[in-house]
Every structure is written in structure tokens, then in C-alpha cells.
Design an enzyme around this catalytic site. Structure first.
Site, PDB file in Angstrom:
ATOM      1  N   MET A  24      29.132 -19.749 -16.064  1.00  0.00           N
ATOM      2  CA  MET A  24      28.730 -20.059 -17.435  1.00  0.00           C
ATOM      3  C   MET A  24      27.615 -19.103 -17.843  1.00  0.00           C
ATOM      4  O   MET A  24      26.589 -19.020 -17.160  1.00  0.00           O
ATOM      5  CB  MET A  24      28.252 -21.513 -17.539  1.00  0.00           C
ATOM      6  CG  MET A  24      29.321 -22.538 -17.202  1.00  0.00           C
ATOM      7  SD  MET A  24      28.707 -24.246 -17.158  1.00  0.00           S
ATOM      8  CE  MET A  24      27.838 -24.281 -15.583  1.00  0.00           C
ATOM      9  N   CYS A 108      37.392 -15.562 -20.912  1.00  0.00           N
ATOM     10  CA  CYS A 108      36.419 -15.755 -21.998  1.00  0.00           C
ATOM     11  C   CYS A 108      37.093 -15.568 -23.352  1.00  0.00           C
ATOM     12  O   CYS A 108      37.664 -14.508 -23.625  1.00  0.00           O
ATOM     13  CB  CYS A 108      35.261 -14.772 -21.856  1.00  0.00           C
ATOM     14  SG  CYS A 108      34.011 -14.982 -23.157  1.00  0.00           S
TER      15      CYS A 108
END
Length: 483
Positions: A24, A108
Site C-alpha cells: 500500500m 494499480c
């Protein structure tokens, strides 16, 4: 010793990890990884690192990996985003001694990934991905893994996974959403896609998506047959998720802040974590939400956390018997629990028919305007428009900058080396050269220095000779006196 592959890699190097903390950006730093490991996580990923920046910037390497080396933080997988095989492999070679595997981010979905041409926006470029993974598999001493998003079609997703496996991927994490499913449009992740991939490949598979509590983890493993389950948002709101507990928020917050004292990280990371942990409580105490947003020191964050704890304890003391949680929460707001992101319809009902509140638009609307799909402008662009009415924000009209020969950033228009200023400065210093375009005059200054030193020697020489004559005459007189 040959590197382990597939099942053997998962079983021996990753210690048969079932519970995984996701990579993250700015949120899976060392302090958070250590907190998660204390509470059940068996494998962690670093935040996504930019391969090109990692390769050229020693400070970036130190701040994001080298300076964080910690014996407790294993097994660990380092994740990179990249779109060039050589750059990816060279960056991975610099990282491989600090981790157990290198992961290529193909999942992503954010606008920054679209602009940089990486993440989920590479999922159509199979030839490029094959070359990247083949080269990494050949050159690295640790296994190469991939994290992907799915295509809408299950068959195409399966072929995609099989292509990555054939190229040399040794472990696959499948996020069961498409690249379009993000933010308020995220929706439910498809475990059906994940199950199909698991059946079609022989390498280990991790599932990602729809994980809010331990029962979700168990159900996902049962339905899909995956080797492990990865959590991102569920972990951020409850770092004890893999223990099957819902602890008091301040317990997790205080423990995290203690770890940060030993393993410092940017204050923005710490603040973001507390916003997640205290999410439901901060809806109640809006003033403290503002204080947390403005605080400038770690001590200030500790003070806000302490005040939140005192408010909650006071609320618990005044609680009436039989009182139930408000806002439809499963637990009271001071207990770690999932945050269910509202969909677009719920957001529109909350903010008004247009989906806006007080003229403030959502992130997705801004992203659409970046794509040229909306005539609306953000506040910053409206200000720029007022200053310059002729200014256009049409992406197709933006000037195309020539790239630096060294790093890919925009080069200086008048640079003699065709480089950006940073690369030009390094080369000019190394070669003692000038670049008037960047105002770098190493050669000129060096020649001036030599000229100045030469003139200084010429001036000093006659003075020394005069001093020598004086000293010689004095010695003669002294000798005459002695005789």
C-alpha cells in the site's frame, strides 16, 4: 544454491503464509508491517516502489528499503512498478538482498499509474510483460511474483495468468476487480475469476478483494482454493483482522505509535493510519478530526490520540444499558471494524442529486476531467483560468517534452548533454564541463581557479627572492661580526 520456485518457494521461503498484508503506497511501511505481524500477518509487502527512481536515487533506496532492514520483518516481498525490462531488473538487483522475492505491480488502477504507464495499465501489453518477467527470472537470485487485476472476461483473465506463469512468475496475487473498479465504483471483487485462475495455473495464488474480517479470509480460501489471502483496507481499519479480533481502537493506535518511536516514518504516514483506525470515531468528534489533520509533530498526534481515547472512555462510562451502536455499525465506533465504502448511488443520495456537495466534486470526476471527458474545472484550474483566460487544459494540446537521455525526465531545452538538470549536473561535474543551458560552469570556474593560482605564484616568487637576499646579507654581516 538454486532459488526455490512455485510451491516450494511458498512453502519454505514464505513459510506457507496464508495471511498477507498488501503493498500500500505510503501505508505499508516498516512500523505498520511490524504491528500487523504482531497480530497475525504472516507475510508483508513493501509499499509500491518506482523502479526508475529506486535505480537512480540512493536516498530513495535508503529511505524505502535499506534503512528499514529489520530481522523481524521477514518474509518480505518488495514491490516495484516499472515499464522497462532493464530498469526493472537493475532496480530489483539492488533490492534482492533485502527481501525474499520481487513483485511486479500490474494491479494499480489509479490515475498516476495511467500517466506513468505502469500497474494495471500494462495488462494489454503481454509482449512487454513477458520480456520483463523472463529477464527478471533469469537475472535475479530471488523469485519474481506478480500482482494483477482481472479482465471482465474470465477466459481472458485465465490466459493472462497462464502467460505470466509461463514467463517465469512464481506466485500470483489476483485482485478480483477490473482496473475500472475503484473508489466509489469498486463494487464486489469476483472470487469466481480468482477460482478460475487458481485452477488454471500450477504456481501458488493469493486472493485479494472483499476481505473485512477473518471469516471472509476463511470463506475465500474455501471457495477459491487459494494458498493465501491478502488484505489492504480491512487491515488498515483493523490490524488484528488476521487474529479474528476487534480490539479497542486506542490499543492499536498506541501500539502503532510506540513502534513509530523506534522505527520512524514520515508524519503523513502516521496521520493517515490514525485517520483509518479512528475513522468511525472521527465522524463523531469532528473537531478532533480537524486537529489531527493540522498537527505537525508526532507528539501532537500522540496528544490527539490520547484525547480521542479519553472522549471514548467518557462515552463508555455514560453509556446506557442496552444501548446499541449508531449509524448501522456492527460495533461501537471505538472498536476496530470494517469501513464499507459507499457506492456511487449512496454517495449521490448523501451529497445531493448531482453527486456533489457545496460544489466539491469527487476524485473520479477530477480524473475524468484530466482525461478530457468533462468541461468542469477544479478550483486550482479555475484560479489559473482567471489569471490567464486563454489557458487551455485540454491534454491533447499539452506540449510534448523531450526526455533526458539518462533518466527519462524532461530535458533542458538548451542542455548540451540532452539531460535534465540533475543528470546534467552530475555529468558536468564528473567531466569538468560547462552547460550554459543549465547555468553550470564547472570548466570555466576550474580554468579561472588555475589562472588565479598561477598568477598568485608569479606574484609570490619575486617576494621570496627578495626575502632570500635579505636573509643572505644578514648572514654575511653576522659572520663578519663573529670573525
Amino acid at each position: 544454491m538454486p532459488k526455490l520456485r512455485g510451491e516450494a518457494f511458498w512453502r519454505e521461503t514464505l513459510r506457507s503464509a496464508h495471511y498477507v498484508v498488501a503493498p500500500m503506497v505510503d501505508q505499508s511501511e516498516l512500523a505498520w508491517r511490524l504491528l500487523s505481524r504482531r497480530h497475525g500477518a504472516q507475510l508483508c509487502y513493501t509499499p509500491m516502489l518506482h523502479a526508475q527512481v529506486f535505480l537512480r536515487d540512493a536516498n530513495y533506496r535508503r529511505e524505502n528499503l535499506y534503512g528499514e532492514a529489520c530481522a523481524e520483518d521477514r518474509p518480505l516481498i518488495v514491490q516495484f512498478c516499472a515499464n522497462d525490462p532493464e530498469v526493472f531488473v537493475q532496480a530489483a538487483l539492488l533490492a534482492q538482498d533485502y527481501c525474499d522475492a520481487i513483485d511486479l505491480n500490474l494491479g494499480c488502477p489509479q490515475m498516476i499509474a495511467k500517466r506513468g504507464h505502469y500497474g494495471a495499465f500494462l495488462q494489454e501489453e503481454w509482449d512487454l510483460l513477458q520480456r520483463m518477467i523472463l529477464l527478471a527470472n533469469e537475472k535475479l537470485s530471488v523469485p519474481i511474483t506478480c500482482k494483477i487485476r482481472v479482465f471482465p472476461e474470465i477466459d481472458r483473465t485465465v490466459k493472462y495468468a497462464q502467460m505470466l506463469e509461463k514467463a517465469g512468475c512464481q506466485l500470483l496475487t489476483v485482485h478480483g476487480r477490473t482496473k475500472e473498479q475503484k473508489g466509489p465504483l469498486a463494487g464486489v471483487a469476483s472470487w469466481e475469476h480468482i477460482q478460475a485462475v487458481r485452477k488454471a495455473v500450477s504456481i501458488p495464488v493469493f486472493a485479494n478483494g472483499n476481505i473485512q474480517c477473518l471469516s471472509d479470509v476463511e470463506e475465500c480460501i474455501r471457495k477459491t482454493g487459494v494458498h493465501g489471502v491478502m488484505s489492504a483496507e480491512g487491515n488498515l481499519h483493523n490490524p488484528a483482522l488476521f487474529e479474528g479480533r476487534n480490539p479497542l481502537v486506542w490499543e492499536m493506535a498506541e501500539e502503532y505509535l510506540e513502534i513509530v518511536q523506534k522505527h520512524p516514518c514520515p508524519l503523513s504516514y502516521v496521520r493517515a493510519h490514525l485517520f483509518k483506525l479512528w475513522h468511525h470515531t472521527l465522524q463523531v468528534y469532528q473537531q478532533l478530526r480537524e486537529e489531527l489533520a493540522k498537527v505537525k509533530t508526532l507528539e501532537g498526534i500522540v496528544d490527539v490520540n490520547r484525547e480521542l481515547k479519553l472522549r471514548c472512555q467518557e462515552e463508555i462510562a455514560n453509556q446506557k444499558e442496552g444501548e446499541k451502536p449508531k449509524e448501522g455499525l456492527p460495533f461501537f465506533h471505538w472498536i476496530c471494524q470494517p469501513y464499507i465504502r459507499p457506492g456511487p448511488k449512496e454517495r449521490c443520495r448523501k451529497n445531493g442529486a448531482s453527486g456533489t456537495e457545496k460544489g466539491v466534486r469527487g476524485k473520479r470526476a477530477l480524473e475524468e476531467e484530466e482525461d478530457g471527458n468533462s468541461e468542469l474545472l477544479s478550483k486550482n484550474k479555475q484560479k489559473k483560468k482567471l489569471r490567464n483566460p486563454n489557458k487551455s487544459f485540454d491534454p491533447s494540446l499539452k506540449p510534448k517534452y523531450a526526455k533526458c537521455d539518462q533518466c527519462g525526465n524532461p530535458k533542458g531545452n538548451k542542455c548540451v548533454f540532452n539531460m535534465c538538470r540533475g543528470c546534467c549536473k552530475k555529468r558536468a561535474f564528473k567531466e569538468t564541463a560547462d552547460c550554459p543551458g543549465h547555468g553550470l560552469l564547472f570548466k570555466t570556474k576550474y580554468e579561472k581557479s588555475l589562472s588565479w593560482q598561477s598568477s598568485k605564484r608569479i606574484i609570490q616568487t619575486p617576494e621570496l627572492s627578495r626575502r632570500g637576499d635579505g636573509a643572505g646579507g644578514g648572514a654575511a654581516l653576522q659572520e663578519a661580526g663573529d670573525s
